[in-house]
Motif scaffolding. Structure first.
Motif, PDB file in Angstrom:
ATOM      1  N   LEU A   1       0.827  -1.212   0.000  1.00 25.09           N
ATOM      2  CA  LEU A   1       0.000   0.000   0.000  1.00 25.09           C
ATOM      3  C   LEU A   1       0.859   1.259   0.000  1.00 25.09           C
ATOM      4  O   LEU A   1       0.496   2.268  -0.612  1.00 25.09           O
ATOM      5  N   HIS A   2       1.984   1.200   0.667  1.00 21.95           N
ATOM      6  CA  HIS A   2       2.851   2.371   0.816  1.00 21.95           C
ATOM      7  C   HIS A   2       3.399   2.856  -0.524  1.00 21.95           C
ATOM      8  O   HIS A   2       3.672   4.058  -0.684  1.00 21.95           O
ATOM      9  N   VAL A   3       3.569   1.949  -1.490  1.00 19.76           N
ATOM     10  CA  VAL A   3       4.186   2.332  -2.778  1.00 19.76           C
ATOM     11  C   VAL A   3       3.218   2.220  -3.945  1.00 19.76           C
ATOM     12  O   VAL A   3       3.603   2.472  -5.089  1.00 19.76           O
ATOM     13  N   ALA A   4       1.967   1.861  -3.682  1.00 17.33           N
ATOM     14  CA  ALA A   4       1.009   1.610  -4.770  1.00 17.33           C
ATOM     15  C   ALA A   4       0.792   2.833  -5.649  1.00 17.33           C
ATOM     16  O   ALA A   4       0.695   2.726  -6.879  1.00 17.33           O
ATOM     17  N   GLY A   5       0.693   4.022  -5.029  1.00 13.30           N
ATOM     18  CA  GLY A   5       0.444   5.238  -5.799  1.00 13.30           C
ATOM     19  C   GLY A   5       1.557   5.530  -6.790  1.00 13.30           C
ATOM     20  O   GLY A   5       1.301   5.786  -7.979  1.00 13.30           O
ATOM     21  N   GLU A   6       2.811   5.475  -6.312  1.00 12.77           N
ATOM     22  CA  GLU A   6       3.948   5.737  -7.201  1.00 12.77           C
ATOM     23  C   GLU A   6       4.050   4.680  -8.291  1.00 12.77           C
ATOM     24  O   GLU A   6       4.289   5.004  -9.464  1.00 12.77           O
ATOM     25  N   ALA A   7       3.892   3.415  -7.929  1.00 13.24           N
ATOM     26  CA  ALA A   7       3.997   2.346  -8.912  1.00 13.24           C
ATOM     27  C   ALA A   7       2.934   2.487 -10.001  1.00 13.24           C
ATOM     28  O   ALA A   7       3.211   2.265 -11.187  1.00 13.24           O
ATOM     29  N   SER A   8       1.733   2.870  -9.620  1.00 11.32           N
ATOM     30  CA  SER A   8       0.663   3.019 -10.606  1.00 11.32           C
ATOM     31  C   SER A   8       0.923   4.214 -11.521  1.00 11.32           C
ATOM     32  O   SER A   8       0.651   4.152 -12.716  1.00 11.32           O
ATOM     33  N   ARG A   9       1.453   5.303 -10.984  1.00 11.17           N
ATOM     34  CA  ARG A   9       1.767   6.484 -11.810  1.00 11.17           C
ATOM     35  C   ARG A   9       2.776   6.135 -12.897  1.00 11.17           C
ATOM     36  O   ARG A   9       2.689   6.625 -14.025  1.00 11.17           O
ATOM     37  N   TYR A  10       3.752   5.314 -12.569  1.00 11.97           N
ATOM     38  CA  TYR A  10       4.798   4.961 -13.512  1.00 11.97           C
ATOM     39  C   TYR A  10       4.470   3.709 -14.325  1.00 11.97           C
ATOM     40  O   TYR A  10       5.259   3.302 -15.188  1.00 11.97           O
ATOM     41  N   GLY A  11       3.338   3.082 -14.040  1.00 12.12           N
ATOM     42  CA  GLY A  11       2.933   1.902 -14.790  1.00 12.12           C
ATOM     43  C   GLY A  11       3.803   0.683 -14.556  1.00 12.12           C
ATOM     44  O   GLY A  11       3.961  -0.153 -15.455  1.00 12.12           O
ATOM     45  N   ILE A  12       4.356   0.556 -13.334  1.00 15.85           N
ATOM     46  CA  ILE A  12       5.268  -0.554 -13.042  1.00 15.85           C
ATOM     47  C   ILE A  12       4.469  -1.743 -12.516  1.00 15.85           C
ATOM     48  O   ILE A  12       3.743  -1.610 -11.528  1.00 15.85           O
ATOM     49  N   PRO A  13       4.598  -2.923 -13.120  1.00 21.18           N
ATOM     50  CA  PRO A  13       3.954  -4.114 -12.553  1.00 21.18           C
ATOM     51  C   PRO A  13       4.535  -4.441 -11.177  1.00 21.18           C
ATOM     52  O   PRO A  13       5.740  -4.293 -10.952  1.00 21.18           O
ATOM     53  N   VAL A  14       3.673  -4.884 -10.276  1.00 20.22           N
ATOM     54  CA  VAL A  14       4.063  -5.142  -8.884  1.00 20.22           C
ATOM     55  C   VAL A  14       3.741  -6.582  -8.526  1.00 20.22           C
ATOM     56  O   VAL A  14       2.657  -7.083  -8.849  1.00 20.22           O
ATOM     57  N   VAL A  15       4.671  -7.251  -7.862  1.00 22.88           N
ATOM     58  CA  VAL A  15       4.407  -8.572  -7.300  1.00 22.88           C
ATOM     59  C   VAL A  15       4.771  -8.534  -5.817  1.00 22.88           C
ATOM     60  O   VAL A  15       5.796  -7.981  -5.445  1.00 22.88           O
ATOM     61  N   GLY A  16       3.895  -9.101  -4.989  1.00 24.12           N
ATOM     62  CA  GLY A  16       4.114  -9.103  -3.557  1.00 24.12           C
ATOM     63  C   GLY A  16       4.549 -10.460  -3.052  1.00 24.12           C
ATOM     64  O   GLY A  16       3.894 -11.474  -3.319  1.00 24.12           O
ATOM     65  N   ILE A  17       5.667 -10.500  -2.335  1.00 20.32           N
ATOM     66  CA  ILE A  17       6.146 -11.719  -1.684  1.00 20.32           C
ATOM     67  C   ILE A  17       5.899 -11.552  -0.193  1.00 20.32           C
ATOM     68  O   ILE A  17       6.509 -10.700   0.467  1.00 20.32           O
TER      69      ILE A  17
END
Length: 279
Positions: free
Chosen positions: A56-72
């Motif tokens: 949740l802490h980085v979701a906003g930035e990741a979405s702005r830059y269009g970076i795919p995210v995987v959570g371990i």
């Protein structure tokens, strides 16, 4: 894949640092650059080491830059960090070979309008919450969907949630579980005065506003994904709408959404393998 980022959970344990170092060496052996605890344009993948809160802490930035995210997940199974630490190399190998599915998760954006002056937008993957804080009495919130008046809520607060956040504070307040593929915004009152104040689902195109009606109430706050954003005073308005950005969340190939629900909510199961016999 040329460059990836690794975000480590902050805490007292060294486990995120150890796993981050192992994964960094693993990626570099494959000719892939690694940055630690950075979210920047151009990353091909962002790996979260921790739990849902870390993501949740980085979701906003990741979405702005269009970076795919995987959570371990380094603790209990999460709704967002679906890959267990024991499955990490198998999951990452699949990602490197393009064997994965991406879910586009809706985000909200919100701002405070006070004295006619709007604040900067804040992003939320889970929810935006107006909370009465430490005061003893209910607060009154006028609410609108676009230009249409909804009602004046008398409650301890009001939750505006995404489908992703439906299993967070919304669920605790009696709101519905909504599948994350369903694009919608949920409005759920917290401990309302009237039992007929029910949760409401609206279309993602809706612009929602809420205005604090009673200026005698102090310590009314707006929380964005659990973080304090603003204090709100009489006639201040909170505006909430769907963001133009989506979180690109890489889903686990080992677990489906309903398996995670059963695990997290302790739903019983009488079917051992969960397979649909008609398929």
């Amino acid at each position: 894949m040329r460059e990836i980022g690794i975000i480590r959970r902050l805490g007292n344990t060294e486990e995120p640092e150890i796993i981050a170092a192992e994964l960094s060496a693993w990626f570099r052996e494959r000719g892939i650059k690694v940055v630690i605890d950075q979210v920047k344009p151009g990353l091909d993948l962002l790996i979260i080491l921790g739990g849902d809160g870390t993501l949740l802490h980085v979701a906003g930035e990741a979405s702005r830059y269009g970076i795919p995210v995987v959570g371990i997940n380094l603790g209990d199974l999460g709704f967002l960090t679906e890959v267990s630490k024991d499955e990490r190399y198998e999951a990452l190998e699949a990602i490197l070979h393009n064997r994965f599915a991406i879910e586009h998760r809706l985000l909200l954006k919100t701002r405070l309008i006070s004295g006619g002056r709007p604040s900067d937008w804040r992003m939320a993957l889970n929810d935006v919450v107006i909370s009465k804080g430490n005061i003893d009495r209910l607060i009154q919130l006028d609410s609108w969907a676009n230009d249409n008046y909804i009602t004046t809520y008398r409650a301890d607060g009001l939750i505006f949630s995404t489908p992703t956040g439906a299993t967070a504070y919304n669920l605790s307040a009696g709101g519905p579980i909504v599948h994350p593929a369903l694009q919608s915004i949920l409005i759920t009152p917290i401990c309302p005065f009237m039992l007929d104040s029910r949760p409401l689902l609206v279309a993602p195109e809706t612009i929602l506003t809420a205005r604090l009606k009673d200026g005698r109430r102090q310590d009314v706050k707006v929380l964005v994904d659990g973080q304090s954003a603003w204090d709100i005073h009489q006639d201040d308005t909170i505006e909430i709408q769907a963001s133009e950005y989506y979180l690109k969340l890489i889903a686990s190939s080992k677990k489906d959404y309903f398996e995670i629900l059963r695990n997290k909510l302790n739903w019983g199961s009488s079917i051992k393998n969960g397979k649909n016999p008609s398929r």
